[in-house]
Design an enzyme around this catalytic site. Structure first.
Site, PDB file in Angstrom:
ATOM      1  N   SER A  75      96.869  42.262  -0.222  1.00 54.10           N
ATOM      2  CA  SER A  75      97.174  41.884  -1.597  1.00 54.10           C
ATOM      3  C   SER A  75      98.117  40.690  -1.756  1.00 54.10           C
ATOM      4  O   SER A  75      98.334  40.238  -2.879  1.00 54.10           O
ATOM      5  CB  SER A  75      97.743  43.086  -2.361  1.00 54.10           C
ATOM      6  OG  SER A  75      96.712  44.002  -2.643  1.00 54.10           O
ATOM      7  N   TYR A 171      98.547  49.443 -11.290  1.00 50.72           N
ATOM      8  CA  TYR A 171      98.093  48.408 -10.361  1.00 50.72           C
ATOM      9  C   TYR A 171      96.594  48.542 -10.196  1.00 50.72           C
ATOM     10  O   TYR A 171      96.078  49.624  -9.900  1.00 50.72           O
ATOM     11  CB  TYR A 171      98.792  48.599  -9.020  1.00 50.72           C
ATOM     12  CG  TYR A 171      98.557  47.517  -8.004  1.00 50.72           C
ATOM     13  CD1 TYR A 171      99.423  46.428  -7.910  1.00 50.72           C
ATOM     14  CD2 TYR A 171      97.491  47.579  -7.122  1.00 50.72           C
ATOM     15  CE1 TYR A 171      99.226  45.440  -6.960  1.00 50.72           C
ATOM     16  CE2 TYR A 171      97.282  46.595  -6.172  1.00 50.72           C
ATOM     17  CZ  TYR A 171      98.153  45.526  -6.102  1.00 50.72           C
ATOM     18  OH  TYR A 171      97.952  44.549  -5.159  1.00 50.72           O
ATOM     19  N   SER A 172      95.861  47.449 -10.388  1.00 45.24           N
ATOM     20  CA  SER A 172      94.407  47.512 -10.298  1.00 45.24           C
ATOM     21  C   SER A 172      93.853  46.252  -9.657  1.00 45.24           C
ATOM     22  O   SER A 172      94.034  45.146 -10.168  1.00 45.24           O
ATOM     23  CB  SER A 172      93.791  47.686 -11.693  1.00 45.24           C
ATOM     24  OG  SER A 172      92.379  47.653 -11.613  1.00 45.24           O
ATOM     25  N   ASN A 173      93.155  46.426  -8.543  1.00 42.24           N
ATOM     26  CA  ASN A 173      92.524  45.296  -7.877  1.00 42.24           C
ATOM     27  C   ASN A 173      91.450  44.657  -8.747  1.00 42.24           C
ATOM     28  O   ASN A 173      91.125  43.474  -8.580  1.00 42.24           O
ATOM     29  CB  ASN A 173      91.922  45.766  -6.553  1.00 42.24           C
ATOM     30  CG  ASN A 173      92.984  46.137  -5.546  1.00 42.24           C
ATOM     31  OD1 ASN A 173      93.622  45.293  -4.946  1.00 42.24           O
ATOM     32  ND2 ASN A 173      93.201  47.442  -5.379  1.00 42.24           N
ATOM     33  N   GLY A 307     101.172  43.593   1.115  1.00 44.57           N
ATOM     34  CA  GLY A 307      99.727  43.719   1.200  1.00 44.57           C
ATOM     35  C   GLY A 307      99.327  44.778   2.206  1.00 44.57           C
ATOM     36  O   GLY A 307     100.004  44.967   3.221  1.00 44.57           O
TER      37      GLY A 307
END
Length: 354
Positions: A75, A171-173, A307
């Site tokens: 990330s 939190y969202s990819n 990440g």
């Protein structure tokens, strides 16, 4: 640790004015207690740098990890993407409070209410497709880990569900898959091409890669493993499941240079950098800005991003005084704890133990 290595560490610590103190032994301890098979750290204060490693490149063949080796940054990719978006803001191609429907009409449910800013700081309330079984690169997926994915395919999975209307930070990819498509719509180029032309080439980041469908890492690198419960080799995988949310590969030196340039004001306008550093409360132990995490230490705030991608953990931190810490860890039968990681950060930035 051998006496020779101890002497090297002590010399480096003296040269760093104490800022490298404790990092080498802490890496060794994490490895010895099965928190990592390999660990790499880079600490810089001004023109003085300490680098070190622990563990092995390969649990079968051994070999000490190279402090200059490649690793998956997960990330931390988001910080690169956010930087490109803010550069486009500086160029007048969009505004942070534009609804995403203005640029990608019909792509996002209720896209008239979801702004670019809310995508960047994870307040969009879009469901994270990686929450679905088989769609997370943080978990073992067998042969499916070599499958190729398209961004809109990932969004189809995400938009099939909704988060509860709880008003909390999530939190969202998914947010950064949308932002990758936004970059492509505004520039006419792939998001990876924009990262390369706007960041990698200008900064001379020759060891940072946007891999696409390529399954391997450049050499040298330490292998990444997953406990099943025995360790299995998870190094090779197609990272397109992460795409603009987490596919990139880099080195400690390149990540340090990137964070220093970004937080030093060399990649965006002062106004955009201020916006990136304007955080929302997350309840997750850090504040989140626009592609940046803010961690409060006893001696002040450090900025950067963490990440995770199966087999690899990355932490890239920098203080406003110019000190920086970059860590790459390859988890063993357990993940290193938050206390272990932040203990190292406190030693580097504050000069004391946790």
């Amino acid at each position: 640790m051998t006496q020779t290595m101890m002497n090297v560490l002590m010399a480096a610590t003296i040269a760093m004015g104490g800022q490298g103190a404790g990092v080498g032994p802490d890496l060794d301890k994490i490895v010895a207690t099965k928190g990592a098979t390999a660990a790499v750290a880079r600490v810089t204060d001004g023109g003085r740098t300490w680098t070190g490693s622990a563990g092995v490149r390969d649990i079968e063949r051994g070999g000490r990890p190279s402090p200059n080796g490649y690793f998956r940054i997960g990330s931390v990719t988001k910080t690169f993407v956010a930087t490109v978006v803010l550069q486009l803001v500086d160029e007048g191609k969009l505004k942070l409070d534009d609804p995403i429907d203005r640029h990608l009409p019909g792509l996002v449910p209720d896209g008239g209410q979801v702004t670019v800013r809310r995508l960047l700081n994870h307040t969009s309330h879009l469901y994270d497709y990686m929450s679905e079984p088989g769609y997370s690169t943080n978990r073992w997926r067998g042969e499916a880990r070599f499958r190729s994915y398209q961004p809109r395919e990932l969004l189809k999975v995400a938009f099939a569900k909704k988060l509860p209307d709880d008003g909390a930070w999530h939190y969202s990819n998914t947010n950064y898959v949308v932002l990758g498509l936004l970059v492509e719509k505004l520039t006419g180029h792939t998001y990876g091409a924009e990262v390369r032309s706007r960041i990698l080439r200008p900064l001379g980041l020759r060891h940072t890669v946007v891999p696409g469908d390529r399954a391997g890492l450049p050499s040298p690198h330490a292998k990444g493993y997953e406990a099943m419960p025995e360790l299995v080799d998870a190094t090779r995988m197609n990272p397109s499941l992460d795409w603009a949310a987490g596919e990139m590969i880099s080195t400690a030196g390149d990540l340090e240079r990137f964070m220093s340039a970004l937080l030093g004001g060399r990649l965006t306008s002062a106004e955009s950098l201020k916006a990136m550093r304007t955080t929302v409360e997350t309840g997750a132990g850090f504040g989140y800005g626009l592609g940046l995490q803010a961690y409060a230490l006893p001696c002040g705030t450090v900025w950067g991003h963490s990440g995770e991608l199966i087999g690899y953990l990355t932490f890239a931190f920098r203080s406003d005084s110019g000190k920086s810490l970059t860590l790459s860890l390859n988890p063993s039968t357990r993940n290193p704890s938050t206390q272990e990681i932040m203990g190292i950060a406190v030693k580097v930035f504050c000069g004391t133990g946790s």
